[in-house]
Design a protein around this motif. Sequence first.
Motif, PDB file in Angstrom:
ATOM      1  N   GLU A   1     -24.047   6.314 -14.243  1.00  0.00           N
ATOM      2  CA  GLU A   1     -22.872   7.141 -13.945  1.00  0.00           C
ATOM      3  C   GLU A   1     -22.357   6.745 -12.556  1.00  0.00           C
ATOM      4  N   ILE A   2     -21.036   6.892 -12.359  1.00  0.00           N
ATOM      5  CA  ILE A   2     -20.414   6.549 -11.077  1.00  0.00           C
ATOM      6  C   ILE A   2     -19.905   7.831 -10.424  1.00  0.00           C
ATOM      7  N   ILE A   3     -20.177   7.969  -9.125  1.00  0.00           N
ATOM      8  CA  ILE A   3     -19.564   9.061  -8.355  1.00  0.00           C
ATOM      9  C   ILE A   3     -18.710   8.404  -7.273  1.00  0.00           C
ATOM     10  N   GLU A   4     -17.417   8.719  -7.252  1.00  0.00           N
ATOM     11  CA  GLU A   4     -16.568   8.213  -6.149  1.00  0.00           C
ATOM     12  C   GLU A   4     -16.100   9.409  -5.343  1.00  0.00           C
ATOM     13  N   LEU A   5     -16.109   9.233  -4.007  1.00  0.00           N
ATOM     14  CA  LEU A   5     -15.763  10.331  -3.098  1.00  0.00           C
ATOM     15  C   LEU A   5     -14.684   9.851  -2.134  1.00  0.00           C
ATOM     16  N   HIS A   6     -13.582  10.579  -2.043  1.00  0.00           N
ATOM     17  CA  HIS A   6     -12.461  10.178  -1.183  1.00  0.00           C
ATOM     18  C   HIS A   6     -11.886  11.361  -0.428  1.00  0.00           C
ATOM     19  N   HIS A   7     -11.111  11.023   0.626  1.00  0.00           N
ATOM     20  CA  HIS A   7     -10.297  11.999   1.362  1.00  0.00           C
ATOM     21  C   HIS A   7      -9.381  12.741   0.382  1.00  0.00           C
ATOM     22  N   ASN A   8      -8.947  13.918   0.772  1.00  0.00           N
ATOM     23  CA  ASN A   8      -8.195  14.744  -0.187  1.00  0.00           C
ATOM     24  C   ASN A   8      -6.680  14.536  -0.142  1.00  0.00           C
ATOM     25  N   GLN A   9      -6.257  13.366   0.447  1.00  0.00           N
ATOM     26  CA  GLN A   9      -4.830  13.014   0.333  1.00  0.00           C
ATOM     27  C   GLN A   9      -4.630  11.935  -0.722  1.00  0.00           C
ATOM     28  N   LYS A  10      -5.689  11.629  -1.446  1.00  0.00           N
ATOM     29  CA  LYS A  10      -5.595  10.568  -2.457  1.00  0.00           C
ATOM     30  C   LYS A  10      -4.890  11.095  -3.708  1.00  0.00           C
ATOM     31  N   ALA A  11      -3.881  10.322  -4.194  1.00  0.00           N
ATOM     32  CA  ALA A  11      -3.054  10.812  -5.299  1.00  0.00           C
ATOM     33  C   ALA A  11      -3.706  10.589  -6.662  1.00  0.00           C
ATOM     34  N   ASP A  12      -4.452   9.502  -6.811  1.00  0.00           N
ATOM     35  CA  ASP A  12      -4.942   9.145  -8.145  1.00  0.00           C
ATOM     36  C   ASP A  12      -6.448   9.393  -8.286  1.00  0.00           C
TER      37      ASP A  12
ATOM     38  N   PHE B   1       0.884  -1.175   0.000  1.00  0.00           N
ATOM     39  CA  PHE B   1       0.000   0.000   0.000  1.00  0.00           C
ATOM     40  C   PHE B   1       0.914   1.215   0.000  1.00  0.00           C
ATOM     41  N   THR B   2       1.439   1.574  -1.175  1.00  0.00           N
ATOM     42  CA  THR B   2       2.405   2.674  -1.241  1.00  0.00           C
ATOM     43  C   THR B   2       1.860   3.835  -2.072  1.00  0.00           C
ATOM     44  N   HIS B   3       2.279   3.910  -3.321  1.00  0.00           N
ATOM     45  CA  HIS B   3       1.926   5.074  -4.139  1.00  0.00           C
ATOM     46  C   HIS B   3       1.828   4.640  -5.604  1.00  0.00           C
ATOM     47  N   PRO B   4       0.900   5.213  -6.360  1.00  0.00           N
ATOM     48  CA  PRO B   4       0.772   4.835  -7.774  1.00  0.00           C
ATOM     49  C   PRO B   4       2.086   4.929  -8.558  1.00  0.00           C
ATOM     50  N   ASP B   5       2.967   5.871  -8.201  1.00  0.00           N
ATOM     51  CA  ASP B   5       4.210   6.051  -8.973  1.00  0.00           C
ATOM     52  C   ASP B   5       5.181   4.889  -8.828  1.00  0.00           C
ATOM     53  N   SER B   6       5.125   4.173  -7.698  1.00  0.00           N
ATOM     54  CA  SER B   6       6.144   3.140  -7.471  1.00  0.00           C
ATOM     55  C   SER B   6       5.603   1.723  -7.596  1.00  0.00           C
ATOM     56  N   ILE B   7       4.289   1.584  -7.752  1.00  0.00           N
ATOM     57  CA  ILE B   7       3.719   0.252  -7.597  1.00  0.00           C
ATOM     58  C   ILE B   7       4.151  -0.744  -8.686  1.00  0.00           C
ATOM     59  N   TYR B   8       4.267  -0.259  -9.933  1.00  0.00           N
ATOM     60  CA  TYR B   8       4.672  -1.178 -11.016  1.00  0.00           C
ATOM     61  C   TYR B   8       6.050  -1.781 -10.705  1.00  0.00           C
ATOM     62  N   ASP B   9       6.999  -0.930 -10.370  1.00  0.00           N
ATOM     63  CA  ASP B   9       8.361  -1.412 -10.074  1.00  0.00           C
ATOM     64  C   ASP B   9       8.375  -2.309  -8.834  1.00  0.00           C
ATOM     65  N   ASN B  10       7.592  -1.942  -7.810  1.00  0.00           N
ATOM     66  CA  ASN B  10       7.551  -2.772  -6.589  1.00  0.00           C
ATOM     67  C   ASN B  10       7.111  -4.202  -6.921  1.00  0.00           C
ATOM     68  N   ILE B  11       6.064  -4.304  -7.749  1.00  0.00           N
ATOM     69  CA  ILE B  11       5.525  -5.637  -8.069  1.00  0.00           C
ATOM     70  C   ILE B  11       6.559  -6.441  -8.866  1.00  0.00           C
ATOM     71  N   ARG B  12       7.150  -5.803  -9.882  1.00  0.00           N
ATOM     72  CA  ARG B  12       8.155  -6.515 -10.701  1.00  0.00           C
ATOM     73  C   ARG B  12       9.318  -6.986  -9.834  1.00  0.00           C
ATOM     74  N   THR B  13       9.758  -6.109  -8.915  1.00  0.00           N
ATOM     75  CA  THR B  13      10.905  -6.473  -8.070  1.00  0.00           C
ATOM     76  C   THR B  13      10.538  -7.657  -7.178  1.00  0.00           C
ATOM     77  N   ALA B  14       9.359  -7.614  -6.554  1.00  0.00           N
ATOM     78  CA  ALA B  14       8.956  -8.720  -5.676  1.00  0.00           C
ATOM     79  C   ALA B  14       8.900 -10.028  -6.447  1.00  0.00           C
ATOM     80  N   ILE B  15       8.285  -9.996  -7.633  1.00  0.00           N
ATOM     81  CA  ILE B  15       8.172 -11.230  -8.433  1.00  0.00           C
ATOM     82  C   ILE B  15       9.559 -11.733  -8.814  1.00  0.00           C
TER      83      ILE B  15
ATOM     84  N   LEU C   1     -12.434  15.501  -0.609  1.00  0.00           N
ATOM     85  CA  LEU C   1     -12.692  16.432   0.497  1.00  0.00           C
ATOM     86  C   LEU C   1     -12.131  15.886   1.812  1.00  0.00           C
ATOM     87  N   PRO C   2     -11.615  16.757   2.688  1.00  0.00           N
ATOM     88  CA  PRO C   2     -11.295  16.284   4.039  1.00  0.00           C
ATOM     89  C   PRO C   2     -12.602  15.844   4.698  1.00  0.00           C
TER      90      PRO C   2
END
Length: 275
Positions: free
Chosen positions: A159-170, A85-99, A220-221
Motif C-alpha cells: 500500500e502507498i501513503i502519500e502526505l502533502h501540504h494542504n494547498q495541493k489541488a489533486d 508548474f501551474t495547475h491540473p486544470d490548465s496543464i493539458y491545454d498549456n502543453i498542447r499550446t506550447a507544442i 496537512l499544513p
Amino acid sequence: MSNSNPIPVVVNGAAGKMGREVIKAVSVAQDITLIGAIDTNPKYLGQDAGEVAGCEPVEIPILNDLQANLVLATQEKTQGVMVDFTHPDSIYDNIRTAIAYGVRPVVGTTGLSPDQIKDLSEFAEKASTGCLIIPNFSIGMALLQQAAVQASQYFDHVEIIELHHNQKADAPSGTAIQTAQRMAGAGKTYNPAMVEETEKLKGARGSIAEDNIRIHSVRLPGLIAHQEVIFGAPGQIYTLRHDTSDRSCYMPGVLLAIRKVTQLKGLLYGLEKIL
Ligand SMILES: NC(=O)C1=CN([C@@H]2O[C@H](COP(=O)(O)OP(=O)(O)OC[C@H]3O[C@@H](n4cnc5c(N)ncnc54)[C@H](OP(=O)(O)O)[C@@H]3O)[C@@H](O)[C@H]2O)C=CC1
Ligand SMILES: O=C(O)C1=N[C@H](C(=O)O)C[C@H](O)C1
C-alpha cells in the motif's frame, strides 16, 4: 558547459512555490537563460520574476500571457523550452499550446489522465517536438520507485501513503500514481483479500490504482511532500520512505530535463527515462 547558445526558457506558474524555485535555479545556470515568466495570480503581474522569487532582479516581468511568451521563445536562435508548474486544470491545454508553437514543454504539473498523456504523446510525436512530463523531479523519489519495483517482485501485498501540504489541488499525488504504475504489470493482482472487508466510512481503505495497489492521501499544513511504500508479508514489513524538506530538491532534475528535452522528438514520462 558547451559554447552553444543558452537554452531560452519561459516559466509558467512563475509566482508559485515551484515556479519561484525554477526562476532561482535558471538564473544561476550558465547554459540556460530565462526569457519569460507567466502567472495568472494578479498580485504578481508586472513584478520582476527574480524579485518575486527572492533572488536578484532578472528584468523579466511576470505576465499573464502564455502565447506572447511562446512567440518570444520561437524568436530565439535556439528552440525554446516551457517549464510548467501551474495547475491540473490548465496543464493539458498549456502543453498542447506550447507544442503547437514548437516550444518544448518540461512539465512538473500533475493531474493529467492516462488518456490525456497518450493524446499529448501522439501530438508531440506528430510535431516532432520534445516533451517531458515528470511527476517528481527529485532523485530520491526516482530511487525509491526503483527500489519499489524491485521489491514488488517478491511481495504480493503493498500500500502507498502519500502526505502533502494542504494547498495541493489533486489527490492522489502524481508521484503516488506513477509509483503504482511502475509496480503494476508484473502479472499479478496485489493485496488478495484475506477476509470480506466492509468500509464503515467511505474511503477508509484508500483509492485503488493499477493491479489493486491502494493509495492513501494525507493533507496537512506543515507537510511538504512525503511518500511511503509499505510492503507486507507474513512476519515482516518492508517500508520505503522519501521526505522532501525543501523544494530545491527538485531543481537538479528540472535543469537536467531542460537540457534533455532539447534532444528529444517526442514525449517521455518520468525522471527515470532521462537519468
Ligand atoms: N513534478 C514535481 O517534482 C513537482 C510537481 N509539483 C506540481 O506542480 C504544480 C504546481 O505546484 P506549486 O508550485 O506547489 O503550486 P502553486 O499554487 O504554489 O503555484 C502555481 C502557480 O501557478 C499559477 N497558475 C495557476 N493556473 C495557471 C495558469 N493556467 N497559467 C499560469 N499560471 C497559473 C498560480 O496562480 P494562483 O495562485 O492565482 O492560482 C500559482 O501562482 C502542482 O500540480 C504540483 O503538484 C509540485 C512540486 C514538485
Ligand atoms: O504538489 C506538490 O507539492 C507535489 N506534487 C507532485 C505530485 O503530485 O506528485 C510532486 C511532489 O509530490 C510534490
